[in-house]
Design an enzyme around this catalytic site. Structure first.
Site, PDB file in Angstrom:
ATOM      1  N   LYS A   1       0.836  -1.211   0.000  1.00  0.00           N
ATOM      2  CA  LYS A   1       0.000   0.000   0.000  1.00  0.00           C
ATOM      3  C   LYS A   1       0.866   1.255   0.000  1.00  0.00           C
ATOM      4  CE  LYS A   1      -1.784   1.612   4.011  1.00  0.00           C
ATOM      5  NZ  LYS A   1      -1.489   3.042   4.232  1.00  0.00           N
ATOM      6  N   ASN A   2       1.846   1.287   0.896  1.00  0.00           N
ATOM      7  CA  ASN A   2       2.625   2.510   1.050  1.00  0.00           C
ATOM      8  C   ASN A   2       3.592   2.767  -0.102  1.00  0.00           C
ATOM      9  OD1 ASN A   2       1.281   3.036   3.356  1.00  0.00           O
ATOM     10  ND2 ASN A   2       2.977   2.612   4.755  1.00  0.00           N
TER      11      ASN A   2
ATOM     12  N   ARG B   1      -4.594  10.456   4.622  1.00  0.00           N
ATOM     13  CA  ARG B   1      -3.542  11.471   4.730  1.00  0.00           C
ATOM     14  C   ARG B   1      -2.583  11.464   3.551  1.00  0.00           C
ATOM     15  NH1 ARG B   1      -0.283  14.158   8.390  1.00  0.00           N
ATOM     16  NH2 ARG B   1       1.574  13.338   7.414  1.00  0.00           N
TER      17      ARG B   1
ATOM     18  N   CYS C   1      -5.048  12.990  13.140  1.00  0.00           N
ATOM     19  CA  CYS C   1      -5.727  11.730  12.838  1.00  0.00           C
ATOM     20  C   CYS C   1      -5.616  10.875  14.075  1.00  0.00           C
ATOM     21  CB  CYS C   1      -5.126  11.052  11.614  1.00  0.00           C
ATOM     22  SG  CYS C   1      -3.537  10.341  11.945  1.00  0.00           S
TER      23      CYS C   1
ATOM     24  N   ARG D   1       0.455  14.439  13.305  1.00  0.00           N
ATOM     25  CA  ARG D   1       1.005  14.248  11.965  1.00  0.00           C
ATOM     26  C   ARG D   1       0.941  15.500  11.084  1.00  0.00           C
ATOM     27  NH1 ARG D   1      -1.159   8.515   9.874  1.00  0.00           N
ATOM     28  NH2 ARG D   1       0.824   8.317   8.848  1.00  0.00           N
ATOM     29  N   PRO D   2       1.688  16.539  11.428  1.00  0.00           N
ATOM     30  CA  PRO D   2       1.690  17.747  10.593  1.00  0.00           C
ATOM     31  C   PRO D   2       2.370  17.501   9.244  1.00  0.00           C
ATOM     32  CG  PRO D   2       3.338  17.919  12.310  1.00  0.00           C
ATOM     33  CD  PRO D   2       2.599  16.646  12.557  1.00  0.00           C
ATOM     34  N   VAL D   3       2.213  18.472   8.316  1.00  0.00           N
ATOM     35  CA  VAL D   3       2.882  18.360   7.006  1.00  0.00           C
ATOM     36  C   VAL D   3       3.818  19.555   6.800  1.00  0.00           C
ATOM     37  CG1 VAL D   3       1.178  16.909   5.848  1.00  0.00           C
ATOM     38  CG2 VAL D   3       0.846  19.385   5.881  1.00  0.00           C
ATOM     39  N   ASP D   4       4.269  20.162   7.912  1.00  0.00           N
ATOM     40  CA  ASP D   4       5.116  21.355   7.821  1.00  0.00           C
ATOM     41  C   ASP D   4       6.404  21.105   7.035  1.00  0.00           C
ATOM     42  OD1 ASP D   4       5.629  19.661  10.062  1.00  0.00           O
ATOM     43  OD2 ASP D   4       7.025  21.143  10.869  1.00  0.00           O
ATOM     44  N   LEU D   5       6.941  19.890   7.111  1.00  0.00           N
ATOM     45  CA  LEU D   5       8.213  19.622   6.421  1.00  0.00           C
ATOM     46  C   LEU D   5       8.015  19.519   4.907  1.00  0.00           C
ATOM     47  CD1 LEU D   5       9.691  17.070   8.984  1.00  0.00           C
ATOM     48  CD2 LEU D   5      10.133  19.524   8.816  1.00  0.00           C
TER      49      LEU D   5
ATOM     50  N   ASP E   1       4.566   0.596  12.065  1.00  0.00           N
ATOM     51  CA  ASP E   1       3.400  -0.100  11.511  1.00  0.00           C
ATOM     52  C   ASP E   1       3.319  -1.575  11.940  1.00  0.00           C
ATOM     53  OD1 ASP E   1       2.581   2.223  10.310  1.00  0.00           O
ATOM     54  OD2 ASP E   1       3.143   1.651   8.283  1.00  0.00           O
TER      55      ASP E   1
ATOM     56  N   ILE F   1       7.559   7.102  17.139  1.00  0.00           N
ATOM     57  CA  ILE F   1       7.228   7.863  15.924  1.00  0.00           C
ATOM     58  C   ILE F   1       5.941   8.690  16.089  1.00  0.00           C
ATOM     59  CG2 ILE F   1       6.780   7.718  13.420  1.00  0.00           C
ATOM     60  CD1 ILE F   1       9.484   6.627  13.881  1.00  0.00           C
TER      61      ILE F   1
ATOM     62  N   ARG G   1      -8.596  -0.571   4.733  1.00  0.00           N
ATOM     63  CA  ARG G   1      -7.741   0.466   4.142  1.00  0.00           C
ATOM     64  C   ARG G   1      -6.377  -0.121   3.758  1.00  0.00           C
ATOM     65  NH1 ARG G   1      -6.365   5.023   7.776  1.00  0.00           N
ATOM     66  NH2 ARG G   1      -5.070   5.367   5.969  1.00  0.00           N
TER      67      ARG G   1
HETATM   68  C1  UD1 Z   1       4.312   6.913   6.477  1.00  0.00           C
HETATM   69  C2  UD1 Z   1       3.487   5.678   6.218  1.00  0.00           C
HETATM   70  C3  UD1 Z   1       2.884   5.165   7.524  1.00  0.00           C
HETATM   71  C4  UD1 Z   1       3.985   4.963   8.567  1.00  0.00           C
HETATM   72  C5  UD1 Z   1       4.836   6.206   8.702  1.00  0.00           C
HETATM   73  C6  UD1 Z   1       6.045   6.006   9.601  1.00  0.00           C
HETATM   74  C7  UD1 Z   1       2.714   6.045   3.962  1.00  0.00           C
HETATM   75  C8  UD1 Z   1       1.554   6.354   3.063  1.00  0.00           C
HETATM   76  N1  UD1 Z   1       2.437   6.021   5.272  1.00  0.00           N
HETATM   77  O1  UD1 Z   1       3.432   7.915   6.984  1.00  0.00           O
HETATM   78  O2  UD1 Z   1       2.223   3.934   7.270  1.00  0.00           O
HETATM   79  O3  UD1 Z   1       3.378   4.690   9.819  1.00  0.00           O
HETATM   80  O4  UD1 Z   1       5.340   6.619   7.416  1.00  0.00           O
HETATM   81  O5  UD1 Z   1       6.819   4.955   9.152  1.00  0.00           O
HETATM   82  O6  UD1 Z   1       3.792   5.779   3.513  1.00  0.00           O
HETATM   83  N2  UD1 Z   1       6.204  14.796  10.745  1.00  0.00           N
HETATM   84  C9  UD1 Z   1       6.280  16.148  11.022  1.00  0.00           C
HETATM   85  N3  UD1 Z   1       6.160  17.041   9.976  1.00  0.00           N
HETATM   86  C10 UD1 Z   1       5.974  16.636   8.684  1.00  0.00           C
HETATM   87  C11 UD1 Z   1       5.914  15.253   8.402  1.00  0.00           C
HETATM   88  C12 UD1 Z   1       6.037  14.345   9.463  1.00  0.00           C
HETATM   89  O7  UD1 Z   1       6.433  16.538  12.176  1.00  0.00           O
HETATM   90  O8  UD1 Z   1       5.877  17.484   7.796  1.00  0.00           O
HETATM   91  C13 UD1 Z   1       6.335  13.810  11.854  1.00  0.00           C
HETATM   92  C14 UD1 Z   1       5.069  12.976  12.054  1.00  0.00           C
HETATM   93  O9  UD1 Z   1       4.139  13.638  12.866  1.00  0.00           O
HETATM   94  C15 UD1 Z   1       5.640  11.733  12.708  1.00  0.00           C
HETATM   95  C16 UD1 Z   1       7.002  11.587  12.027  1.00  0.00           C
HETATM   96  O10 UD1 Z   1       7.312  12.861  11.485  1.00  0.00           O
HETATM   97  O11 UD1 Z   1       5.818  11.948  14.080  1.00  0.00           O
HETATM   98  C17 UD1 Z   1       7.090  10.568  10.922  1.00  0.00           C
HETATM   99  O12 UD1 Z   1       5.984  10.738  10.050  1.00  0.00           O
HETATM  100  P1  UD1 Z   1       6.046  10.401   8.491  1.00  0.00           P
HETATM  101  O13 UD1 Z   1       7.228   9.557   8.199  1.00  0.00           O
HETATM  102  O14 UD1 Z   1       5.884  11.657   7.723  1.00  0.00           O
HETATM  103  O15 UD1 Z   1       4.738   9.519   8.308  1.00  0.00           O
HETATM  104  P2  UD1 Z   1       3.888   9.440   6.999  1.00  0.00           P
HETATM  105  O16 UD1 Z   1       4.777   9.692   5.831  1.00  0.00           O
HETATM  106  O17 UD1 Z   1       2.645  10.233   7.145  1.00  0.00           O
END
Ligand code: UD1
Length: 416
Positions: free
Chosen positions: A22-23, A92, A116, A121-125, A304, A326, A396
């Protein structure tokens, strides 16, 4: 709402085939937005998240055809550059259209995912990285509005290792002017799979699978064909289920090298594992021993797989500490496992699990995707009947889970 009903106590035996990841599939489908030519993706798993992503891409103007697990995507013209709240809130990973849309069409409007079940899980990065590449980004009314006439290369150092963040910026950088260097990049195998597909489309990428990825932008990408890698989390989930029930299973179409950390822990628990090429065989003929688990980015133990190991530890010999590093709220399955008589104490981001003789079947509720997998495993080892509610979470991420478990001898059925 559909439920799963499991009669526990049957050791799993037999052979099944593992689905595409899936990922890996989700970002691969988004890569189609980077070219006007056709991208054919094989081994796509039939999952709710995939259906959601395909409808999002279709809504944007992508022509989608194909059958079963083979999808052909053609984004010759993009008519709508919007990912609406209704779709992003359920999945997401929809944020993965941001980088490709911006790079190819110069514009995107994506709903903010918000919190969620498993954490903020922000997307700031993702946003910071695209800004460093020259995008103008504003947040208005819960939406990310991004514009960039032409993205340019940049050196981006991630504060935190982010999987989809790395994928989003890697895709955007393929069409940027100049060279982009991603440092502290995620090293997950799904990143390598995506890079391989992008390279087949004409992208110039080096270092995928290491923490420094270098992308030299090209003017355009072309069509290609790619096969999705095996799902390492589905693989791990079935291996834990076989270990917990004391069975023997043979998994085809997978790859042991994708899950070294998980196989080490299963061996520590007492399982005998053989593998070669694309199969893994697991045999368990003792009571499992408790195993400590600490989640961290790849190649360490995956978040996961944390919930599934919690269920295994519930009936293992000894006491285990499970530490989640995480996500801040990923121990919700504890409350549900306790309804099945599990002995678990939570302290901060750690759960202390003391193995007991057996779990009791009960009515439980799935709270997120991997938590629901842990409840399925708990149901398989419990005495009596377990009824799992809200299994849309399970759908899912697990293709035909009751079909595959039935093929391994489990007593499992779905009701309305
Ligand atoms: C992906 C996987 C998910 C897995 C996760 C961690 C997909 C579709 N999903 O989720 O199954 O559980 O990796 O292995 O591939 N963070 C920030 N800012 C950001 C982005 C992330 O602070 O802009 C933080 C998140 O809150 C979290 C950590 O970074 O604490 C890691 O998250 P991330 O690796 O981004 O997870 P996803 O890519 O959403």
């Amino acid at each position: 709402m559909q439920k799963l009903i499991i009669q526990g106590g049957v050791p799993l035996h037999g052979e099944i085939s593992i689905s595409g990841a899936k990922n890996a599939a989700l970002p691969l489908l988004c890569a189609a937005l980077l070219t006007g030519e056709s991208l054919k993706i094989n081994n796509v798993p039939a999952l709710h998240d995939i259906t959601t992503m395909l409808s999002l891409l279709k809504q944007m103007g992508t022509d989608i055809s194909g059958s079963n697990n083979e999808v052909v995507l053609s984004a010759a013209t993009l008519s709508q550059l919007i990912a609406p709240y209704e779709m992003v809130k359920t999945m997401r990973a929809a944020i993965l259209v941001l980088g490709p849309l911006l790079a190819r069409a110069g514009e995107a409007e994506i709903s903010l995912p918000g919190g969620c079940a498993i954490g903020m899980r922000p997307v700031d990065l993702h946003i910071k990285g695209l800004q460093a590449m020259g995008a103008e980004i504003h947040i208005r009314h819960g939406y990310i509005h991004a514009v960039a006439k032409k993205l340019h290369g940049a050196r981006i150092v991630f504060d935190i290792v982010t999987v989809t963040g790395t994928e989003n910026l890697m895709m955007a950088a393929t069409l940027a002017e100049g060279t982009t260097i991603l440092e502290n990049a995620a090293r997950e195998p799904e990143i390598i799979d995506l890079a391989n597909c992008l390279k087949a489309m004409g992208a110039k990428i080096q270092g995928a699978g290491t923490d420094i990825i270098t992308i030299e932008g090209v003017p355009s990408l072309h069509g290609a064909e790619h096969t999705v890698m095996p799902d390492r989390i589905e693989t791990g989930t079935f291996l834990v289920a076989a270990t917990a029930t004391g069975g023997e299973i043979h998994l085809k179409n997978t790859d042991a090298h994708l899950l070294d950390a998980v196989l080490d822990k299963l061996t520590e628990a007492g399982a005998r594992i053989d593998s070669n090429g694309n199969w893994i065989n697991l045999k368990m003929n003792t009571k499992p021993k408790s195993v400590n688990v600490r989640t961290a980015p790849y190649p360490a133990f995956p978040t996961d797989m944390q919930a599934q190991f919690m269920s295994l530890n519930c009936i293992a010999d000894g006491t285990a500490i499970i530490t989640e590093t995480i996500f801040e709220n990923r121990l919700m399955h504890v409350q549900e496992l306790k309804r099945m008589n599990a002995s678990i104490e939570v302290e901060g981001n750690a759960a202390i699990v003391t193995g007991i003789a057996h779990l009791d079947g009960a009515n439980v509720m799935a709270t997120d995707l991997r938590a629901s997998a842990s409840l399925v495993i708990a149901g398989l080892i419990a005495q009596g009947e377990t009824v799992i509610d809200r299994i849309y979470h399970l759908d899912r991420g697990y293709e035909n889970i009751e079909g595959k478990l039935s093929a391994l001898g489990a007593q499992i059925r779905r009701t309305q």
